[in-house]
Design a protein around this motif. Structure first.
Motif, short mmCIF file in Angstrom:
data_model
loop_
_atom_site.label_atom_id
_atom_site.label_comp_id
_atom_site.label_asym_id
_atom_site.label_seq_id
_atom_site.Cartn_x
_atom_site.Cartn_y
_atom_site.Cartn_z
N ALA A 13 40.25 31.40 54.07
CA ALA A 13 41.17 32.12 53.06
C ALA A 13 42.26 30.97 52.98
O ALA A 13 42.57 30.15 53.72
CB ALA A 13 41.78 33.36 53.88
N PHE B 9 45.24 30.66 52.72
CA PHE B 9 46.64 31.01 53.32
C PHE B 9 47.22 29.75 54.24
O PHE B 9 46.64 29.08 54.99
CB PHE B 9 46.56 32.37 54.32
N LEU C 268 46.40 40.66 49.17
CA LEU C 268 45.09 40.52 49.04
C LEU C 268 44.49 41.74 48.54
O LEU C 268 44.95 42.88 48.78
CB LEU C 268 44.53 40.39 50.48
N VAL D 201 43.70 36.61 45.82
CA VAL D 201 44.56 36.51 46.84
C VAL D 201 45.75 35.96 45.72
O VAL D 201 45.49 35.02 45.06
CB VAL D 201 44.32 35.21 48.01
N TYR E 73 51.82 36.92 50.82
CA TYR E 73 50.58 36.88 49.84
C TYR E 73 50.25 38.28 49.64
O TYR E 73 50.39 39.43 50.40
CB TYR E 73 49.24 36.28 50.40
#
Length: 828
Positions: A292, A294, A302, A383, A300
């Motif tokens: 991901a 991140f 999702l 995302v 964030y």
């Protein structure tokens, strides 16, 4: 044969010699902490912190304050606040200033008090008061500035913290100066400083798991100067109270997901544009996994649409050096069974706050764990990274004083482990708590796990540990809060539980912010609520709602012994070992029978007409669970070889609450002698004994003397068969984990019955909590009794709150007195 119900009463100093190591916590460091007032009437006054003539902190301000009205349409900023006048000396200083805020046409009084508590701890209290505005929202920031460039910053979980916001299991940060001193920063409990550390909520429905919230309260409660700021010599540690991040406002940008993913399990994956179709065959996991996008210390969302015949599992794990480690906290977690519909699309959407994770990567799994044939479709997987809108949410009511309290501690830097220990013990000292090292640590942990309920609900709220957050469990909060003499907490949280009372009179099991709960069942929750009521009446001489108490009394009497034969019958265990229910009700459990006896005597003290003969009948039924041949209480009559420490819990309750035993010396001592003592360690206080004991284990007749649970002999039905077969989880959780509260209370019970091993085992168990895993010197949910390396210990167990109940065990043992609690008030 006449039963002798007397038990030994020891003088207060009987056990003290056995606890000389842990009860004598003395200062070994010579320091001369002083306060000095800096500034003048023109520029304003502030306080500097010194060790002798050596300046430690050179704050340019005492606070900054952002004020808004209720609809956030008007704002006023008071930056760089300093006092207009001061009074005091080198150990206590008061700064004050009266200000007129033209934006709101209101007067504001601010007072800042520094007070030296001992040679290591300084308390700082900020008081705010305004008499002219019904609803004033505010954000308050305190910035602590090192007097010289620090060698490094540290946090509770990191020996070298790089900078940015700190969101960890325990809120503590500090820095190390050139003289090798650590200056640490702590804060008051959240219900007093009006903050919460909740970042997620329960998912709607019964699918289980947590999802990150859209409005994140206090995400930057603690922060450290960023690397860029440090490079520019802008060093500081900051505490921010009363600020939320609104992820549905502010700015955001889409983050590209990788095109490459890995198939997990038995399935066929088809991807057409934004649509991913997974045709799954039976396997423990079937889905796709990818890295991901991140990064540390960012926010964030999702989201995706899903449809199909299989439920969704969503997993985020940290990846270090190519290896999957722990599940990512502070957002999506435990999503195993998100429900889908075959005919229409369902939206999944949750925020994810990524704290400092040492620049680890994060893996994203999306698929199913249903272990059956089915189809799952995922569409518009996205995302989004946020720069959220910051909003004030703390309230300064008209005509009421509000306080924010921080603590600063100073001592020579030894290592990170010592900092972790000090962050706990120094907080307890700052609050005026007296006790041993472990008692201080547990008391501090309790305070750091007690905060406000929600951004619009400032009532106190207590969670077991960060892994269980945001949920407050009845049993955990009972053992945690009743261990203190804090009137506000005991009455407030007891009252919160009273509001969960069902029409039948039962008390709920769980309260979870931002969502509801319908979980109320015939376990020990209602009995403990009545015990709590009795303790509140004893301690605080208060009048409690008679209608609710009578309703709960009727529930207990009718639910657990409708036939009035003195035998307890229930669908659930009345102890923490609650992983199975019984259909129909069972009378096979020793702990249930003992808890009925405790309930009846509690009900009698609360003023209800209960015949003594009836109580004694229930007590006799509890004693009948003792098997003279096996020499222990039978946890479950259908599994007579199983022994648990929780079966002694009613006996401890009776000694604690009523100063009388239910069991004989022989019963208690023989029971404890059957419990294996594991994890022997050469440098423990008593190396001839183990440092931990399993809460639940099978007694065997072979040389080993015990066995962990197995598929063919375990009392936990389907849960036990699937989790405890073939040696899996041996020594963990309820298959032999060592739980401090239950174990320690059992040893104190043995102490009161004359068991000679009790003092040594009490001391060993305390030692184990702090030292058995040197990297985790704090309270834990349980300690494994079978393990190869500490890497196998569950991170989710860290920081459990209810172990603070050993304060009450130590009162029973004669090791502490109520006046060692700073909130204790003796009522005439």
């Amino acid at each position: 044969m006449k039963l002798n119900l007397s038990y030994r009463s020891y003088p207060p100093n009987f056990v003290t010699v056995f606890f000389s190591i842990i009860l004598s916590v003395t200062s070994l460091f010579a320091q001369n902490i002083q306060l000095k007032v800096l500034g003048d009437t023109t520029s304003g006054f502030r306080v500097g912190l010194y060790d002798g003539n050596k300046m430690l902190l050179n704050n340019t301000e005492e606070l900054s304050l952002l004020i808004t009205n209720a609809d956030l349409s008007e704002k006023a900023l008071l930056p760089n606040w300093k006092g207009a006048k001061w009074e005091g000396n080198d150990s206590i200083v008061t700064l004050s200033r009266e200000s007129y805020i033209p934006e709101f046409d209101v007067n504001l009084s601010i007072t800042v008090i520094y007070k030296i508590i001992n040679s290591h701890v300084v308390k700082k209290t900020i008081s705010l008061f305004q008499p002219g505005m019904p609803s004033m929202f505010y954000t308050l920031r305190e910035k602590f500035i090192p007097a010289e460039k620090p060698k490094k910053y540290i946090s509770f979980e990191h020996d070298n913290f790089p900078g940015g916001f700190v969101h960890e299991m325990y809120p503590a940060v500090g820095f190390v100066n050139k003289e090798n001193q650590v200056i640490g920063f702590l804060m008051e409990a959240g219900y007093k400083n009006q903050y919460t550390r909740t970042t997620r909520r329960r998912f709607n429905g019964r699918g289980g798991g947590f999802v990150g919230m859209r409005k994140l309260p206090d995400p930057e409660l603690l922060s450290v100067a960023t690397l860029a700021e440090q490079s520019a010599n802008q060093d500081y540690i900051k505490q921010t109270f009363g600020e939320l991040f609104n992820l549905d406002a502010g700015t955001n940008k889409a983050v590209k997901l990788p095109d490459v993913y890995q198939k997990i399990g038995n399935l066929k994956v088809t991807k057409v544009g934004p649509l991913i179709t997974m045709d799954c065959k039976p396997s423990p996991q079937a889905g796709i996994e990818m890295i991901a996008p991140f990064k540390d210390q960012r926010y964030y969302t999702l989201s995706f649409l899903c449809k199909g015949s299989a439920s969704v599992a969503l997993k985020l794990f940290r990846i270090k050096n190519g290896n999957k480690t722990v599940e990512l906290e502070n957002g999506v977690k435990y999503i195993d069974n998100f429900k889908t519909n075959e005919q229409k699309w369902t939206l999944f959407k949750g925020s994810i706050m990524v704290p400092y994770i040492e620049n680890d990567s994060v893996s994203l799994f999306i698929g199913t764990q249903a272990n059956k044939t089915g189809q799952l479709q995922i569409k518009d997987l996205q995302v989004t990274e946020h720069q959220p809108q910051r909003e004030s949410y703390n309230i300064l009511p008209m005509g009421e004083k509000v306080e924010k309290t921080s603590y600063i501690f100073v001592e020579p830097w030894k290592d990170h482990r010592e900092f972790v220990l000090s962050a706990q013990t120094r907080l307890a000292e700052g609050k005026g708590f007296k006790g041993s090292q472990i008692e201080k640590m547990l008391y501090a942990n309790l305070n750091m796990l007690t905060w406000i309920t929600a951004i619009n609900d400032f009532k106190p709220f207590n969670v077991p540990n960060m892994n269980y957050s945001p949920d407050m469990y009845n049993r955990d909060s009972f053992f945690s809060i009743v261990a203190t003499y804090n009137k506000e907490l005991n009455l407030s949280i007891w009252d919160q539980w009273s509001k969960t009372q069902t029409p039948k009179g039962g008390i709920g099991t769980i309260i979870t912010p931002y969502m509801g709960s319908v979980e109320a069942k015939d376990n020990e929750a209602t009995i403990e609520w009545l015990i709590w009521a009795m303790m509140n009446k004893r301690r605080f001489n208060v009048t409690l709602p008679a209608d609710k108490i009578k309703k709960a009394v009727d529930y207990v009497l009718n639910e657990f012994d409708a036939g009035k034969d003195g035998k307890c019958r229930s669908h659930f265990s009345m102890s923490q070992v609650d992983i199975v229910d019984y259909q129909p009700k069972t009378d096979r459990l020793a702990v249930n029978q003992g808890m009925l006896a405790i309930a009846l005597r509690t009900i009698k003290e609360l003023g209800f007409p209960i015949e003594e003969a009836y109580i004694q009948k229930a007590e006799q039924e509890y004693r009948k669970f003792y098997d003279p041949q096996r020499k222990h209480l039978l946890f479950d009559r259908n599994y007579p070889d199983i022994i648990t420490l929780t079966d002694l819990e009613p006996e401890f309750f009776s000694l604690w609450l009523f100063n009388r035993p239910l069991l004989t010396d022989e019963m208690v001592i023989n029971h404890l002698e059957q419990i294996p003592m594991l994890n022997k360690v050469a440098n423990s206080p008593h190396p001839q004994y183990g440092t931990t004991a399993p809460i639940c284990v099978r007694v065997t007749s072979d040389q080993k003397g015990f066995a962990y649970l197995s598929a063919d002999y375990q009392p936990f039905a389907e849960f036990g068969a699937s989790n405890y077969a073939n040696g899996q989880s041996d020594g963990f959780y309820y298959n032999g984990g060592s739980w401090l509260r239950a174990e320690y209370c059992a040893y104190v019970t043995g102490l009161k019955h004359g068991w000679k091993k009790a003092p040594a085992l009490m001391e060993n168990r305390v030692w184990a909590e702090i030292n058995l895993n040197p990297e985790w010197p704090y309270s834990k949910e349980f300690i494994p009794t079978k393990w190869t390396t500490t890497d196998s210990w569950w991170p989710s167990t860290r920081g459990l709150c209810w172990n603070v109940f050993i304060l009450m065990a130590n009162e029973v043992a004669g090791l502490r007195s109520p006046d060692m609690d700073p909130d204790y008030v003796k009522h005439q």
